[in-house]
Design an enzyme around this catalytic site. Sequence first.
Site, PDB file in Angstrom:
ATOM      1  N   LEU A 153       0.804  -1.225   0.000  1.00  0.00           N
ATOM      2  CA  LEU A 153       0.000   0.000   0.000  1.00  0.00           C
ATOM      3  C   LEU A 153       0.838   1.276   0.000  1.00  0.00           C
ATOM      4  O   LEU A 153       0.433   2.293   0.571  1.00  0.00           O
ATOM      5  CB  LEU A 153      -0.932  -0.004   1.231  1.00  0.00           C
ATOM      6  CG  LEU A 153      -2.160  -0.893   1.107  1.00  0.00           C
ATOM      7  CD1 LEU A 153      -2.648  -1.330   2.487  1.00  0.00           C
ATOM      8  CD2 LEU A 153      -3.274  -0.147   0.395  1.00  0.00           C
ATOM      9  N   CYS A 169      -7.248  -6.124  -0.320  1.00  0.00           N
ATOM     10  CA  CYS A 169      -5.782  -6.163  -0.402  1.00  0.00           C
ATOM     11  C   CYS A 169      -5.270  -7.390   0.357  1.00  0.00           C
ATOM     12  O   CYS A 169      -5.577  -7.559   1.525  1.00  0.00           O
ATOM     13  CB  CYS A 169      -5.167  -4.896   0.198  1.00  0.00           C
ATOM     14  SG  CYS A 169      -3.375  -5.015   0.229  1.00  0.00           S
ATOM     15  N   LYS A 214     -14.261  -3.557  -4.613  1.00  0.00           N
ATOM     16  CA  LYS A 214     -13.339  -4.536  -5.223  1.00  0.00           C
ATOM     17  C   LYS A 214     -13.208  -5.760  -4.315  1.00  0.00           C
ATOM     18  O   LYS A 214     -12.807  -5.654  -3.157  1.00  0.00           O
ATOM     19  CB  LYS A 214     -11.967  -3.907  -5.484  1.00  0.00           C
ATOM     20  CG  LYS A 214     -11.034  -4.853  -6.238  1.00  0.00           C
ATOM     21  CD  LYS A 214      -9.828  -4.135  -6.793  1.00  0.00           C
ATOM     22  CE  LYS A 214      -8.917  -5.067  -7.561  1.00  0.00           C
ATOM     23  NZ  LYS A 214      -7.754  -4.376  -8.109  1.00  0.00           N
ATOM     24  N   GLY A 272      -1.354 -12.106 -13.060  1.00  0.00           N
ATOM     25  CA  GLY A 272      -0.820 -12.560 -14.344  1.00  0.00           C
ATOM     26  C   GLY A 272      -1.719 -13.625 -14.952  1.00  0.00           C
ATOM     27  O   GLY A 272      -2.840 -13.843 -14.481  1.00  0.00           O
TER      28      GLY A 272
END
Length: 322
Positions: free
Chosen positions: A77, A136, A172, A224
């Site tokens: 962060l 997160c 999110k 990815g």
Amino acid sequence: MREKATVLGQELLGTTFQNPILLAAGTCGFGEEVSEVMELDRLGGIVTKSVTLEPRAGNPAPRVGEFRAGMVNSVGLANPGAESVRRDRLPWLRDRVRKARVLVSVAGHTPDEFLEVVSILDDADGFLGFEINLSCPNDTRRGGLPFALDPGEAARVMQGVRARTERPLLAKLAPNTPDFGPVVEAVQDAGADGITLVNTLPGLVLDPETGEPIIGAGAGGMSGPALRAVGVHAVWRASHHARVPLVGVGGVARGTDAIQYLLAGASLVQVGSASFWDPRSAGRVVKWLEEYVGRHAVENVSKLVGTARLPGSRGTPQEADD
Ligand code: RRO
């Protein structure tokens, strides 16, 4: 005056997105950092690095490590804090980004921290709305359990933020969610205008010679190509419960990746770590989509959203029979 509708354009979150491709949070700083290597106004939008109340130095280097299937990060962060973002970063976005829609990502340790950040930024210019980062994986102060894994906690954050702003709010969510129904319903009932799926997946990559992790903090968030199937699945599952637009993210590097998210039910798609490998990835995805809609005579990109042809139509065979 409204821009002329284009095939890739959509009216969402109270505005026009000229195309469905955005840069994901944490991959483009606050825009300025990447503006030399990509034309931001070619994109549908960008999401800033997550902003916390206080400035954060972030985690020890290396913060990013690659492995065969993608990368792990624990940036921790790192950001200049809400006051500095308001003073030094939003004016640049206001003056320099015209066509791409800007969402400010917000993070915090407590529900109160989120709403304090939103209160500090809300009446500034230069952005459309907020993406509330409930997921997160690198926030060790919360014991590694993101808000998004607890629907009640996620709703508490969203309710608090909703009371502080009328701007569009995205929530999110995390990929390691056993059942998306409860958290999707919780955040939309709490006032989310859209839902972004997914953040990075908790991961650990070890150096076999030393036994040490390849990034300074140890474990991190995996992203990815390997995240794509997880993200597309999450969007598809969430779409069974969502009344608000979905935003897909995870493993998008090419147009063929973005289209999977649209088919699974996302109205917008973010490009994440692919930009680290090649900053022009997102621009190329837009170009590919332009060709795709032409080739398939698609009237508007929104017509593709949620049209994946799964067994039992939009559900599992059991659900379709319900
Ligand atoms: O800063 C980070 O380490 C980080 C964040 Br806030 C996040 O949401 N996802 C991620 O993979 N890294």
